[in-house]
Design a protein around this motif. Structure first.
Motif: not given
Ligand code: CP
Length: 315
Positions: A254-259, A264-268, A280-281, A283-290
């Motif tokens: 999440i730290k890299k993401f916030k910088s 962006i949208t995260i998939l896996h 986990s912060d 992968a389980d966030s609102e930014h991920a559509i896993i």
């Protein structure tokens, strides 16, 4: 062209995305959309494949693909039989073709197969006449994953043409990467693959993708990033010095993401190595559509089974 012709696939099997025409991809995505609507209803079952028996042959481990195929079959009212290599006569030396021919002798109408050997579904398609669906073959392709990823991106963005998509991590061993690249390129997306040089195939640019070794630069460029699992089970040599170093250079938290200067949208595709490619912060966030990807897997596989099953039954 009448409505039936418009919604009939040109192919009899789903073996790969590389040779699948764009028109078939569009039919599959549209059909999956209808099935997704049906799956929101209290009664999720339709009688479309009531007289069809599907065998799910899994020669390699799976959670998402296996369960979503089985659920898709049940929701289409098909009969299903499940086969695992462990506990079968494969362990006594029976060949793939003998195994499949024996299962077909019991009047099975369609085959879903996951196999650790590249090309196993293509090989079978030369000898058997029922529809075959590739549920992942070695490091080659995972067509239904490519389709459900495109479906999930369409659901999120409303379009694919012109979308900037990053595919990050172990590209070398990834059938998901290959199916995603073929499919998203056909639909007009721009793609950058990113990872350590040892995990990027030498000639990947010939697939029409950009190559980057810089995670943050790639994330600033893209609209969506598909993080891939490091496939330790396929690596008989060390491609990265340590998972800790890999995570430091190519993992996202999440730290890299916030910088980042953008959202962006995260998939896996799963399964996630938590703390390696994604923390986990994130992968389980609102930014991920896993989990949306997983949910869409059922509708997408219903579409594949339904369209191939209908075509087979009509012959
Ligand atoms: N994404 C995917 O193929 O997951 P499984 O290996 O659990 O089926």
């Amino acid at each position: 062209m009448n409505n039936t012709e418009k919604s009939t696939l040109t192919v009899n099997n789903l073996l790969d995305i590389r040779t699948l025409p764009l028109s078939d991809i569009q039919i599959l995505l549209e059909t999956a959309k209808s099935f997704k609507e049906i799956l929101q209803r209290p009664n999720k079952k339709v009688p479309a494949l009531r007289d069809v028996c599907v065998a799910n042959l899994f020669f390699e481990n799976s959670t998402r693909t296996r369960i979503s195929f089985e659920l898709a079959e049940k929701r289409l009212s098909a009969d299903t039989v499940n086969f695992s290599a462990s506990g079968s006569s494969v362990k006594k030396g029976e060949t793939l073709l003998d195994t499949v021919n024996n299962i077909l002798a019991m009047k099975v109408d369609m085959i879903v197969i996951r196999h650790e050997q590249n090309g196993a579904p293509h090989f079978l398609s030369q000898y058997i006449s029922v529809p075959i669906i590739n549920a992942g073959d070695g490091t080659h392709e995972h067509p239904t994953q490519g389709l459900l990823d495109a479906f999930s991106l369409l659901e999120k963005f409303g379009y694919i043409k012109g979308l900037k998509i990053a595919i990050i991590g172990d590209i070398l061993h990834s059938r998901v990467a290959r199916s995603n690249i073929y499919l998203l390129k056909k639909m007009g997306a721009e793609i950058t693959v990113c990872g350590p040089p040892t995990l990027i195939p030498n000639h990947i640019h010939e697939m029409g993708v950009n190559v980057s070794y810089q995670l943050m630069e790639t994330l600033e460029w893209c609209d969506a990033a598909n993080f891939l699992r490091i496939q330790l089970e396929r690596q008989n040599i060390k491609y990265v010095p340590s998972l800790r170093e890999y995570s430091y250079l190519y993992g996202l938290d999440i730290k890299k993401f916030k910088s980042l200067k953008k959202n962006i949208t995260i998939l896996h595709p799963g399964p996630i190595n938590r703390g390696v490619e994604l923390s986990s912060d994130i992968a389980d966030s609102e930014h991920a559509i896993i989990l949306n990807q997983v949910e869409n897997g059922v509708a997408m596989r219903m579409a594949v089974l339904y369209l191939l099953g209908q075509k087979y039954k009509s012959h």
